[in-house]
Write a protein that holds these residues in place. Sequence first.
Motif, mmCIF file in Angstrom:
data_model
loop_
_atom_site.group_PDB
_atom_site.id
_atom_site.type_symbol
_atom_site.label_atom_id
_atom_site.label_comp_id
_atom_site.label_asym_id
_atom_site.label_seq_id
_atom_site.Cartn_x
_atom_site.Cartn_y
_atom_site.Cartn_z
ATOM 1 N N SER A 1 0.842 -1.026 0.008
ATOM 2 C CA SER A 1 0.135 -0.075 0.258
ATOM 3 C C SER A 1 0.966 1.062 -0.021
ATOM 4 N N TYR A 2 1.960 1.115 0.609
ATOM 5 C CA TYR A 2 2.717 2.004 0.475
ATOM 6 C C TYR A 2 3.706 2.310 -0.733
ATOM 7 N N PHE A 3 3.667 1.488 -1.618
ATOM 8 C CA PHE A 3 4.489 1.532 -2.762
ATOM 9 C C PHE A 3 4.643 2.985 -3.721
ATOM 10 N N PRO A 4 4.895 3.910 -4.301
ATOM 11 C CA PRO A 4 4.293 5.338 -5.202
ATOM 12 C C PRO A 4 3.804 4.635 -6.182
ATOM 13 N N ASP A 5 4.022 3.363 -6.426
ATOM 14 C CA ASP A 5 3.057 3.229 -8.338
ATOM 15 C C ASP A 5 2.741 1.238 -8.001
ATOM 16 N N LEU A 6 2.150 1.141 -6.737
ATOM 17 C CA LEU A 6 1.259 0.114 -6.319
ATOM 18 C C LEU A 6 0.020 -0.256 -7.383
ATOM 19 N N GLN A 7 -0.356 0.683 -8.422
ATOM 20 C CA GLN A 7 -1.247 -0.318 -9.601
ATOM 21 C C GLN A 7 -0.207 -0.316 -10.370
ATOM 22 N N ASN A 8 1.054 -0.428 -11.126
ATOM 23 C CA ASN A 8 1.948 -0.823 -11.735
ATOM 24 C C ASN A 8 2.823 -2.224 -11.586
ATOM 25 N N TYR A 9 2.792 -2.200 -9.798
ATOM 26 C CA TYR A 9 3.016 -4.065 -9.604
ATOM 27 C C TYR A 9 1.836 -4.435 -9.816
ATOM 28 N N LEU A 10 0.884 -4.126 -9.082
ATOM 29 C CA LEU A 10 0.071 -5.528 -9.526
ATOM 30 C C LEU A 10 -0.827 -5.444 -10.729
ATOM 31 N N ASP A 11 -0.849 -4.506 -11.673
ATOM 32 C CA ASP A 11 -0.983 -4.993 -13.012
ATOM 33 C C ASP A 11 0.161 -6.284 -13.351
ATOM 34 N N SER A 12 1.488 -6.073 -12.766
ATOM 35 C CA SER A 12 2.160 -6.581 -13.550
ATOM 36 C C SER A 12 2.034 -8.048 -13.279
ATOM 37 N N ILE A 13 1.596 -8.138 -11.459
ATOM 38 C CA ILE A 13 1.614 -9.198 -11.223
ATOM 39 C C ILE A 13 0.056 -9.789 -12.041
ATOM 40 N N ARG A 14 -0.681 -9.473 -11.958
ATOM 41 C CA ARG A 14 -2.094 -9.633 -12.718
ATOM 42 C C ARG A 14 -1.709 -10.487 -14.129
ATOM 43 N N SER A 15 -0.459 -8.957 -14.909
ATOM 44 C CA SER A 15 -0.400 -9.877 -16.017
ATOM 45 C C SER A 15 0.218 -11.413 -16.492
ATOM 46 N N LEU A 16 1.060 -11.523 -15.222
ATOM 47 C CA LEU A 16 1.833 -13.272 -15.488
ATOM 48 C C LEU A 16 1.017 -14.084 -15.097
ATOM 49 N N PHE A 17 0.175 -13.666 -13.645
ATOM 50 C CA PHE A 17 -1.009 -14.453 -13.877
ATOM 51 C C PHE A 17 -1.929 -14.734 -15.340
ATOM 52 N N ARG A 18 -1.845 -13.651 -15.475
ATOM 53 C CA ARG A 18 -3.349 -14.195 -16.316
ATOM 54 C C ARG A 18 -2.669 -14.460 -17.866
ATOM 55 N N ASN A 19 -1.282 -14.843 -17.976
ATOM 56 C CA ASN A 19 -0.380 -15.210 -19.468
ATOM 57 C C ASN A 19 -0.024 -16.793 -19.123
ATOM 58 N N HIS A 20 -0.966 -17.335 -18.398
ATOM 59 C CA HIS A 20 -0.208 -18.625 -17.128
ATOM 60 C C HIS A 20 -1.839 -19.271 -17.523
ATOM 61 N N GLY A 21 -3.084 -18.880 -17.495
ATOM 62 C CA GLY A 21 -4.210 -19.630 -17.522
ATOM 63 C C GLY A 21 -4.974 -18.728 -16.532
ATOM 64 N N TRP A 22 -4.401 -18.154 -15.395
ATOM 65 C CA TRP A 22 -5.163 -17.676 -14.514
ATOM 66 C C TRP A 22 -6.704 -16.867 -15.225
ATOM 67 N N GLU A 23 -7.633 -17.126 -14.581
ATOM 68 C CA GLU A 23 -9.087 -16.438 -15.765
ATOM 69 C C GLU A 23 -8.944 -15.382 -15.164
ATOM 70 N N GLY A 24 -8.759 -14.782 -14.026
ATOM 71 C CA GLY A 24 -8.465 -12.614 -13.302
ATOM 72 C C GLY A 24 -9.475 -13.074 -12.256
ATOM 73 N N ASP A 25 -10.208 -13.605 -11.187
ATOM 74 C CA ASP A 25 -10.718 -13.806 -10.455
ATOM 75 C C ASP A 25 -10.200 -14.217 -9.236
ATOM 76 N N GLY A 26 -10.474 -13.835 -8.273
ATOM 77 C CA GLY A 26 -9.219 -13.657 -7.209
ATOM 78 C C GLY A 26 -8.409 -12.992 -6.400
ATOM 79 N N ARG A 27 -8.162 -12.901 -5.265
ATOM 80 C CA ARG A 27 -7.196 -11.706 -5.105
ATOM 81 C C ARG A 27 -5.899 -12.065 -5.072
ATOM 82 N N ILE A 28 -5.483 -11.432 -4.804
ATOM 83 C CA ILE A 28 -3.253 -11.639 -5.501
ATOM 84 C C ILE A 28 -3.139 -11.784 -3.936
#
Length: 124
Positions: A44-71
């Motif tokens: 939460s204190y990372f200045p670019d939190l959204q970029n970190y979350l987006d990159s992690i989501r992209s990683l999981f989606r690229n390997h078959g995750w359907e996008g639901d659930g909380r990281i």
Amino acid sequence: MDDRYMQFGGQFAVPPSSFQRYHVYSFHHLDDLAFMRFCNEAFSYFPDLQNYLDSIRSLFRNHGWEGDGRIQLFWLPPFVVNSHDTHGIYCFHVKQNNNGTSWIASPIALRFKGLNHLSEEIYP
């Protein structure tokens, strides 16, 4: 690099794009998630939190995750990952809501039976 990134042993003092090199696994099922922190809270204190979350989501989606659930984020101690330092490693996890599949991303290859390794070997 901002000192706020050093809380996790410096593992996240890297550009968010570096997560794309993580090893990704699937597993049926991780059920006790109480020991894992939600990434949006842990970072939460990372200045670019959204970029970190987006990159992690992209990683999981690229390997078959359907996008639901909380990281989430969890720590593996050094003796579990055969490391000689005292930091261990942090891994990401998300549990897919519709079928309970757990997706795990690690900065190093995990050698546990039962994990379905979905990434090409990056680090031999």
